[in-house]
Design a protein around this motif. Structure first.
Motif, mmCIF file in Angstrom:
data_model
loop_
_atom_site.group_PDB
_atom_site.id
_atom_site.type_symbol
_atom_site.label_atom_id
_atom_site.label_comp_id
_atom_site.label_asym_id
_atom_site.label_seq_id
_atom_site.Cartn_x
_atom_site.Cartn_y
_atom_site.Cartn_z
ATOM 1 N N ALA A 283 36.100 25.885 32.075
ATOM 2 C CA ALA A 283 35.256 26.473 32.678
ATOM 3 C C ALA A 283 33.959 26.906 31.869
ATOM 4 O O ALA A 283 33.897 26.790 30.798
ATOM 5 C CB ALA A 283 35.635 28.007 32.834
ATOM 6 N N PHE A 284 32.834 26.945 32.654
ATOM 7 C CA PHE A 284 31.278 27.109 32.190
ATOM 8 C C PHE A 284 31.347 28.386 31.376
ATOM 9 O O PHE A 284 32.003 29.247 31.892
ATOM 10 C CB PHE A 284 30.547 27.099 33.571
ATOM 11 C CG PHE A 284 28.819 27.173 33.270
ATOM 12 C CD1 PHE A 284 28.349 26.263 32.221
ATOM 13 C CD2 PHE A 284 28.312 28.331 33.641
ATOM 14 C CE1 PHE A 284 27.045 26.500 31.785
ATOM 15 C CE2 PHE A 284 26.840 28.544 33.303
ATOM 16 C CZ PHE A 284 26.176 27.453 32.447
ATOM 17 N N THR A 285 30.388 28.426 30.427
ATOM 18 C CA THR A 285 30.434 29.519 29.407
ATOM 19 C C THR A 285 30.677 30.840 30.122
ATOM 20 O O THR A 285 31.453 31.760 29.705
ATOM 21 C CB THR A 285 29.228 29.373 28.560
ATOM 22 O OG1 THR A 285 29.003 28.264 28.218
ATOM 23 C CG2 THR A 285 29.377 30.071 27.360
ATOM 24 N N ALA A 286 29.471 30.992 31.173
ATOM 25 C CA ALA A 286 29.455 32.256 31.810
ATOM 26 C C ALA A 286 30.605 32.761 32.328
ATOM 27 O O ALA A 286 30.861 34.050 32.644
ATOM 28 C CB ALA A 286 28.300 32.247 32.691
ATOM 29 N N SER A 287 31.457 31.787 32.691
ATOM 30 C CA SER A 287 32.583 32.106 33.431
ATOM 31 C C SER A 287 34.001 32.250 32.745
ATOM 32 O O SER A 287 35.271 32.463 33.425
ATOM 33 C CB SER A 287 32.889 31.344 34.972
ATOM 34 O OG SER A 287 31.619 31.289 35.419
ATOM 35 N N LYS A 288 34.029 31.741 31.375
ATOM 36 C CA LYS A 288 35.095 31.544 30.658
ATOM 37 C C LYS A 288 36.197 32.696 30.649
ATOM 38 O O LYS A 288 37.075 32.438 30.553
ATOM 39 C CB LYS A 288 34.947 31.193 29.504
ATOM 40 C CG LYS A 288 35.012 29.703 29.069
ATOM 41 C CD LYS A 288 34.662 29.318 27.638
ATOM 42 C CE LYS A 288 33.899 27.778 27.513
ATOM 43 N NZ LYS A 288 34.692 26.724 28.063
ATOM 44 N N GLU A 289 35.325 33.900 30.657
ATOM 45 C CA GLU A 289 36.574 34.945 30.621
ATOM 46 C C GLU A 289 36.842 35.799 31.889
ATOM 47 O O GLU A 289 37.582 36.815 31.716
ATOM 48 C CB GLU A 289 35.815 36.197 29.689
ATOM 49 C CG GLU A 289 35.439 35.779 28.334
ATOM 50 C CD GLU A 289 36.513 35.016 27.534
ATOM 51 O OE1 GLU A 289 37.674 35.620 27.665
ATOM 52 O OE2 GLU A 289 36.325 34.130 26.802
ATOM 53 N N THR A 290 36.732 35.123 33.005
ATOM 54 C CA THR A 290 37.041 35.544 34.314
ATOM 55 C C THR A 290 38.421 35.553 34.192
ATOM 56 O O THR A 290 39.224 34.678 34.138
ATOM 57 C CB THR A 290 36.646 34.396 35.422
ATOM 58 O OG1 THR A 290 35.246 34.441 35.483
ATOM 59 C CG2 THR A 290 36.924 35.042 36.643
ATOM 60 N N PRO A 291 39.184 36.873 34.260
ATOM 61 C CA PRO A 291 40.603 36.951 34.611
ATOM 62 C C PRO A 291 41.361 36.189 35.566
ATOM 63 O O PRO A 291 40.801 36.125 36.834
ATOM 64 C CB PRO A 291 41.017 38.458 34.577
ATOM 65 C CG PRO A 291 39.547 39.057 35.085
ATOM 66 C CD PRO A 291 38.548 38.153 34.752
ATOM 67 N N ILE A 292 42.581 35.738 35.049
ATOM 68 C CA ILE A 292 43.523 34.910 36.243
ATOM 69 C C ILE A 292 44.744 35.970 36.614
ATOM 70 O O ILE A 292 45.258 36.363 35.369
ATOM 71 C CB ILE A 292 43.887 33.782 36.001
ATOM 72 C CG1 ILE A 292 42.771 32.835 35.553
ATOM 73 C CG2 ILE A 292 44.810 33.245 36.852
ATOM 74 C CD1 ILE A 292 43.253 31.529 34.990
ATOM 75 N N LYS A 293 45.038 36.447 37.441
ATOM 76 C CA LYS A 293 46.050 37.637 37.548
ATOM 77 C C LYS A 293 46.735 37.320 38.877
ATOM 78 O O LYS A 293 46.779 36.560 39.498
ATOM 79 C CB LYS A 293 45.253 39.063 38.061
ATOM 80 C CG LYS A 293 44.496 39.804 36.985
ATOM 81 C CD LYS A 293 43.853 41.031 37.541
ATOM 82 C CE LYS A 293 43.022 41.578 36.422
ATOM 83 N NZ LYS A 293 42.438 42.888 36.830
ATOM 84 N N LEU A 294 48.152 37.915 38.770
ATOM 85 C CA LEU A 294 49.218 37.814 39.532
ATOM 86 C C LEU A 294 48.655 38.585 40.831
ATOM 87 O O LEU A 294 48.380 39.659 40.749
ATOM 88 C CB LEU A 294 50.548 38.034 39.008
ATOM 89 C CG LEU A 294 50.989 37.045 38.118
ATOM 90 C CD1 LEU A 294 52.209 37.696 37.442
ATOM 91 C CD2 LEU A 294 51.491 35.762 38.707
ATOM 92 N N ALA A 295 49.049 38.097 42.098
ATOM 93 C CA ALA A 295 48.876 38.960 43.293
ATOM 94 C C ALA A 295 50.106 40.130 43.271
ATOM 95 O O ALA A 295 50.969 39.765 42.570
ATOM 96 C CB ALA A 295 49.194 37.988 44.572
ATOM 97 N N THR A 296 49.857 41.127 43.995
ATOM 98 C CA THR A 296 50.716 42.165 43.847
ATOM 99 C C THR A 296 51.403 42.677 45.225
ATOM 100 O O THR A 296 52.263 43.237 45.229
ATOM 101 C CB THR A 296 50.095 43.389 43.129
ATOM 102 O OG1 THR A 296 49.212 43.813 43.881
ATOM 103 C CG2 THR A 296 49.719 43.173 41.681
ATOM 104 N N LEU A 297 50.749 42.300 46.250
ATOM 105 C CA LEU A 297 50.983 42.697 47.627
ATOM 106 C C LEU A 297 52.253 41.930 48.130
ATOM 107 O O LEU A 297 52.824 42.329 49.325
ATOM 108 C CB LEU A 297 49.749 42.741 48.469
ATOM 109 C CG LEU A 297 48.704 43.632 48.009
ATOM 110 C CD1 LEU A 297 47.667 43.623 49.037
ATOM 111 C CD2 LEU A 297 49.385 45.164 47.825
ATOM 112 N N GLY A 298 52.226 40.829 47.779
ATOM 113 C CA GLY A 298 53.478 39.836 48.333
ATOM 114 C C GLY A 298 53.108 39.462 49.573
ATOM 115 O O GLY A 298 52.194 39.181 50.065
#
Lengths: 315, 315
Positions: A283-298
């Motif tokens: 990922a580009f520097t500015a976006s490297k820390e963007t979290p990846i999360k699990l969906a919760t609503l199914g």
């Protein structure tokens, strides 16, 4: 002042329905059958009837209903028309107008994957975000892009069709869409099973997967969790395709968060960790820390998103 | 009713300024020097002075000026603040407030690449489009994404940073950003020159490029137009990287049109044709016919986009 709204998730076999309070509290959820016979002519009248019956049953004042949001399995144009919805046996239809006339309520329609993204943003894994990319790993790979709290429909209704992002120039087999090398060919449940079959043929090492009759994405992730080395290689290949693709998507819309849903995501945090390794590397520097999360609503993402659709005037 | 607005394109060496009528007619264009010394403290006062002098000179009623749009070389947050602008020697600065106080006019700021995209949409190669992706092929590769006539800034100001899309897992050399395998490494002027040098080493065939001292993107395209076979291979490689990347971007935001600008785009229609071949082969069905066009505003894209920025309240 509206107190209520309806969220409808129209699928090929069932219609998921929900009556919401406008703060997002679900008052009641129920389902009806999707009657696709005769070009699906009964579908909208059935939905209208169940909505009006619920209003009657709950003794709700119609003036207090903000309207009906509905997610449909197909592209939705800005006018509220859909050019076609194969699974419903529909041709061109102005669903907002038709369902509006049948119910006497305001209706807002959106593509089901995009609507699910809105739902995860409102009440699910992406709560609080204004910019989000939802990736749905199911039989195929779907997606929804939210920019400034609004769905990106795109010029041809193809906004968020990330399952068909071109990720492998070396591919020789065709995707369902006709192209070769789509993300869906490696990151869907079907794609992961295929990666597994190929690995079992090309690699020689022992693996619990060699004893499994019908290898699925679930059996791969189960074996991976038990430390199976070959399963680890398969998961790594899947994760490289998906993590690298997310890094490219971030260069376009730069979301606050990625949310991963769909059946494959039931593998849980190990899937996120595997994907994140490749995402962070590319990922580009500015976006490297963007979290990846699990969906919760199914399966409820659709009804939540549909409700949000009618509650946000601009979508 | 506003009759006038200013469009300012703030660069590291010069500030391009223009007085516009609100219909987009340029009344006058001029430039001033960007004084970056002392942490660039004179830059905004200089811009304010030249704007106020123009209003005086033209005997314009200030009440008839919609305001000032300004494109800056760095990320711009939604509050109008910029965290930093390296080329201007600036740290954090609320440019909208500062320039607003200095001029007494409404000010709206945007990142220069995004603002150029808005300019090409308004009066350039993407005229009439609501959804657009601008790709600027210069020393680096920049971009700007427009969705529903609005700039996609992104959560970290990295919306449209398409030069850093990860396109080559096999790359061993680092991009200026620190990652390896960024689009910019193959599709910028520098990148094309590098592809050429590599081709001249790895291939044995004769080529007019073997007689060129400092190979540039221009010399590659010039040789290609004269039918040089090796130049054709280099252009094809460049076109594959860029065309395939555009196909992925289309799965995210599905634009009405791609617009290609920057110095490299002066190669003209042959460049578009080469890129289009790969785009069409790998774009998702719904987006396959999306046109790829040349930018038409050249260095004026920034002033047009800046003017449009202040004229569209929502941007």
């Amino acid at each position: 002042m509206a107190k209520w709204c309806f969220g409808i998730d129209l699928g090929g076999t069932t219609v998921k329905c929900a009556l919401f309070q406008t703060d997002g509290t679900v008052e009641e959820k129920w389902e009806i059958v999707t009657r696709t016979e005769n070009n699906g002519e009964a579908i909208l009248p059935d939905i209208a009837a169940t909505i009006l019956a619920k209003i009657e049953e709950k003794k709700i004042d119609k003036a207090e209903v903000a309207g009906v949001g509905i997610g449909v399995p197909g592209p939705v144009e800005e006018t509220g028309e859909i050019p076609c919805a194969v699974n419903l046996h529909w041709g061109r239809k102005n669903i907002e107008k038709e369902l509006g006339d049948l119910t006497g309520l305001a209706v807002k329609a959106g593509n089901d994957a995009n609507v699910a993204a809105l739902g995860e943003m409102w009440k699910g894994g992406g709560q609080g975000a204004k910019n989000l990319i939802l990736v749905t790993l199911g039989t195929g790979v779907g997606g929804g892009i939210i920019v400034n709290e609004k769905i990106v429909t795109g010029a041809h209704g193809a906004g968020g069709e990330i399952g068909h992002a071109f990720v492998n120039p070396a591919e020789t087999k065709a995707c369902n869409c006709g192209n070769k090398g789509c993300l869906e060919q490696y990151a869907s449940a079907t794609g992961i099973a295929r990666l597994a079959k190929e690995a079992l043929e090309s690699e020689t090492e022992d693996s619990v997967l060699r004893t499994v009759k019908n290898i699925s994405a679930k059996s791969v992730f189960d074996a991976y969790k038990e430390g199976d080395v070959l399963a680890g290689k398969i998961v790594d290949k899947f994760a490289a395709y998906l993590g690298n693709a997310l890094a490219v998507f971030a260069c376009v819309s730069d979301p606050d968060v990625f949310v991963i849903g769909g059946g494959v995501s039931k593998a849980g945090q190990v899937l996120i960790d595997a994907v994140e390794k490749y995402y962070k590397a590319h990922a580009f520097t500015a976006s490297k820390e963007t979290p990846i999360k699990l969906a919760t609503l199914g399966n409820d993402a659709g009804i939540y998103g549909a409700a949000k659709l009618i509650l946000s005037k601009d979508n």
